[in-house]
Design an enzyme around this catalytic site. Structure first.
Site, PDB file in Angstrom:
ATOM      1  N   GLU A 263       0.528  -1.482  -0.098  1.00 44.72           N
ATOM      2  CA  GLU A 263      -0.171  -0.008  -0.121  1.00 44.72           C
ATOM      3  C   GLU A 263       0.811   1.643  -0.056  1.00 44.72           C
ATOM      4  OE1 GLU A 263      -2.803   0.429   3.468  1.00 44.72           O
ATOM      5  OE2 GLU A 263      -3.862  -1.500   2.642  1.00 44.72           O
ATOM      6  N   GLU A 317     -13.290   5.420  -0.755  1.00 38.84           N
ATOM      7  CA  GLU A 317     -14.188   4.024   0.201  1.00 38.84           C
ATOM      8  C   GLU A 317     -15.587   5.471   1.297  1.00 38.84           C
ATOM      9  OE1 GLU A 317     -11.974   0.663   1.379  1.00 38.84           O
ATOM     10  OE2 GLU A 317     -11.143   1.823   0.168  1.00 38.84           O
ATOM     11  N   GLU A 326      -9.645   9.649   5.282  1.00 35.95           N
ATOM     12  CA  GLU A 326      -9.065   8.278   4.470  1.00 35.95           C
ATOM     13  C   GLU A 326     -10.480   7.690   3.452  1.00 35.95           C
ATOM     14  OE1 GLU A 326      -7.956   5.878   6.437  1.00 35.95           O
ATOM     15  OE2 GLU A 326      -6.669   7.937   7.253  1.00 35.95           O
TER      16      GLU A 326
END
Length: 470
Positions: A263, A317, A326
């Site tokens: 990631e 998301e 986030e």
């Protein structure tokens, strides 16, 4: 019969060599912590449209595995931290999972990695003691199916697994994880599996902007950070963090384990205090990252070392908790439109090959400073002729530019070659302070080697003309 055997042997050897010479790759993480994402079938179409060849998912969702059948996309699947206990306790649980979740879809769906747990040392209920037993059981299940050489088993870590990361040469693992690290690293080394790590320069900058410059985090630094122990020069945090891991591994005598970045990325939007979370910065970071990786640049400690990297994330998301950033790491919105332009292949811009000798187009040259120490000059010369990709054959004995045979002359040759190859920018003549720009041609007409240099039509100016080799 003998001829046929030889043909098969030669073919197998060539295929093996092709595999070894695959080069570094860029993949994307497909997180699904959202309630508005397209169906897996549509995601598979999107991934193929944008020529994404490698994808990481965080589970073994059957609909996703089916959607990517016969696409050629290589998948990394995951076993969650919640499942570590049953996987670590009983071999039968791993056997059943493989039989039900992997074997029905393989090899039509190209599964190449299984991650057993994710950043376990960061989880509230530290499950690290279960990781290695679970990894062993998964590997045993793969071995029973004859897939242990085709599907690698590992686990992912955050950079928090290090107790020290600066300078990179002092990189060290947190001693509190020693009971977990030793058997885990032994497993990776024995099975030639990569050490998987999630790396985020964004967080380092966001949490400490007074100590980390934005340009350094974005691969755009105009200055260098010198590791005082090795003399290695760094112009971006990504390389420094990777090298800290290499040095931490070497300190424990694990020198053969490769690193894989599972990631990394940059958010395009954040809360008011997250001012660096913008589409421009996200585009800059990921664009520079991709170019850095696919050029097989390596790092200062491991020049030319292949490094596979997964960008987080495919979509924004909306159900992820925490600050606004986030929920905004995606390359695409749920409606499949791009958050910003990004070419995952790194080949979107037109490349032009030109013949360029050391004669400067802007009348400037780069030479070695006569006041620099011999140690600094030698380190800079070694870098230029090594990871700097300068052809230094002309300054070898009996070659045209060997004379005068002294360090300043040889370093000047290498410095100016690198400087002209890389756009004649200020940073291209830095060499840790040992290079200086002059207006007079330091070479004579018979000592002007010709180079083939690739210039990107979008990045032929300023710092972006430089390959990210530090």
């Amino acid at each position: 019969m003998t001829r046929g055997f030889r043909l098969i042997f030669v073919t197998s050897l060539l295929l093996s060599l092709l595999g070894l010479c695959r080069g570094s790759t860029i993949g994307v993480c497909y997180g699904r912590n959202a309630d508005d994402l397209p169906t897996p079938d549509k995601v598979a179409q999107l991934v193929q449209l944008h020529k994404i060849k490698y994808l990481r998912i965080y589970d073994s969702n059957i609909q996703v595995l089916k959607a990517f059948a016969n696409t050629g996309v290589e998948l990394m699947v995951g076993i969650s931290n919640l499942d570590l206990l049953p996987f670590s306790q009983f071999q039968s649980n791993a056997d059943t999972w493989l039989r039900n979740n992997i074997l029905p879809y393989y090899p039509a769906t190209r599964i190449t990695y299984i991650t057993v747990g994710a950043e376990v040392t960061e989880s509230p209920n530290n499950a690290s003691a279960m990781v290695v037993p679970a990894m062993k059981n998964v590997l045993t299940a793969l071995r029973k199916a004859g897939l242990h050489k085709k599907i690698k088993v590992s686990t992912t870590h955050s950079l928090g697994i290090l107790s020290r990361s600066f300078p990179p040469s002092a990189g060290a693992f947190n001693s509190s994880h020693a009971f977990f690290l030793k058997p885990m690293l032994e497993f990776l080394a024995e099975n030639q599996s990569p050490f998987m790590v999630d790396i985020y320069p964004y967080y380092a900058y966001r949490d400490s902007p007074s100590n980390v410059s934005l340009d350094y985090a974005l691969f755009e630094s105009s200055s260098e950070v010198i590791d005082p122990n090795t003399g290695l020069l760094y112009t971006n945090m990504f390389d420094a963090q990777i090298d800290a891991l290499y040095f931490a591994l070497m300190a424990l005598n694990f020198r053969t384990i490769k690193i894989m970045v599972t990631e990394t990325g940059w958010p395009s939007k954040g809360s008011p205090k997250e001012k660096a979370a913008t589409p421009d910065n996200a585009q800059t970071y990921n664009t520079n990252l991709i170019r850095h990786v696919i050029n097989d640049t390596g790092t200062p400690a491991k020049p030319g070392e292949e490094l596979d990297v997964y960008i987080f994330s495919l979509f924004n998301e909306n159900r992820k908790p925490g600050l606004e950033s986030e929920r905004n790491w995606g390359l695409f919105y749920p409606d499949q439109t791009s958050v910003y332009n990004l070419d995952i292949t790194g080949q979107g811009a037109v490349s032009v090959t030109v013949e360029a000798n050391v004669t400067s187009s802007n009348g400037t040259y780069c030479i070695a400073s006569s006041t620099a120490s011999e140690i600094d000059l030698q380190n800079a010369l070694d870098w230029a002729c090594g990871s700097g990709n300068v052809d230094c054959s002309a300054i070898q004995p009996s070659q045209p530019c060997f004379e005068p045979d002294n360090l300043v002359s040889h370093a000047s040759f290498a410095f100016n070659s690198y400087y002209q190859q890389n756009g004649a920018t200020d940073i291209a003549c830095s060499f840790g302070g040992t290079g200086i720009k002059v207006n007079k041609d330091p070479s004579n007409a018979t000592r002007k080697p010709v180079y083939k240099t690739k210039f990107d039509d979008m990045h032929v100016f300023g710092v972006l003309a430089l390959p990210n080799r530090f």
